[in-house]
Design a protein around this motif. Structure first.
Motif: not given
Length: 198
Positions: A59-69
Motif C-alpha cells: 500500500a505504501r508503495y502504491g501511494v508513493a506511485m501516486l505522487r506525480p498526480l
C-alpha cells in the motif's frame, strides 16, 4: 499507468492480464458515471482497502506511485477554488485519484510482456486495415516504461538548475527535457533497429 511491476508479490500477480485490464476499463467507466461525492469517496475507500489487503508495504508503495498526480490535483483545487465550485472540483479530483490508483494497481501486478500480449491480441483484427499490432503494443510498453524515466530525468534537471541558480527553474527546463526525451527516443529506435526492428 505511471508505475512498473511492484516488488511485493500479491495474489493479483497470478491473475491473467486480460481480465485485469477488462475489469479496469469497466470500473473506470463506472467510476466516471458517478455523480455523488459520497459514492466517489466510497469508491476511494474501497480502492484503499484493496491496496491495504495486500499489506502495508504494498500500500505504501502504491501511494508513493501516486505522487506525480499531485500537481494536477493542486491545479484542480486552485481552479475550482477560484471559481467557487468546490464540490465539482472534489468530484473530479476524487475520480481522477481513484482511476489512477486502479490503473496503478493493475500495472503494479501485471508484467509488461503480458500487457503487450493482450494489446497484440486485441488489435490483431486491425492488421487487415494495414495496422501493425506488434508495433502498437511495443509503443504502449515503451510509453509505460519511459514515463517514470523521463520524470526522474526532469527531477534531476530541476535539482541541477537549483544548484546553479537562485531563480526558479519553471519553464526554463522544458526545452532541455524535450531534447532529452527526443535523444532517448532516438537511441531506443537505434537499439530496436539493431535488434532487427519490429
Amino acid at each position: 499507468m505511471l508505475t512498473l511491476t511492484s516488488p511485493f508479490e500479491t495474489s493479483l500477480h497470478r491473475l491473467a492480464a486480460g481480465p485485469k485490464l477488462l475489469a479496469l476499463a469497466g470500473l473506470s467507466i463506472g467510476l466516471f458515471t458517478l455523480q455523488s461525492l459520497a459514492l466517489i469517496v466510497a469508491a476511494g475507500g474501497a480502492v484503499a482497502a484493496l491496496y491495504l489487503a495486500f499489506g502495508w508495504p504494498f500500500a505504501r508503495y502504491g501511494v508513493a506511485m501516486l505522487r506525480p498526480l499531485w500537481p494536477f490535483l493542486a491545479i484542480l483545487a486552485l481552479w475550482h477554488g477560484w471559481t467557487g465550485s468546490w464540490a465539482l472540483g472534489l468530484a473530479i479530483g476524487g475520480k481522477m485519484l481513484v482511476a489512477v490508483a486502479l490503473a496503478n494497481l493493475v500495472t503494479m501486478t501485471t508484467r509488461l510482456d503480458d500487457m503487450i500480449a493482450v494489446v497484440e491480441r486485441v488489435t490483431a483484427p486491425l492488421a487487415r486495415f494495414g495496422a501493425q499490432p506488434r508495433v502498437l503494443a511495443v509503443a504502449i510498453a515503451l510509453v509505460i516504461r519511459f514515463t517514470p524515466v523521463l520524470m526522474d530525468k526532469a527531477r534531476q534537471l530541476g535539482q541541477a538548475w537549483r544548484a546553479r541558480s537562485a531563480r526558479r527553474a519553471n519553464w526554463r527546463i522544458v526545452l532541455p527535457i524535450s531534447l532529452m526525451a527526443l535523444d532517448d527516443a532516438d537511441r531506443i529506435a537505434e537499439a530496436i533497429r539493431a535488434r532487427g526492428g519490429l
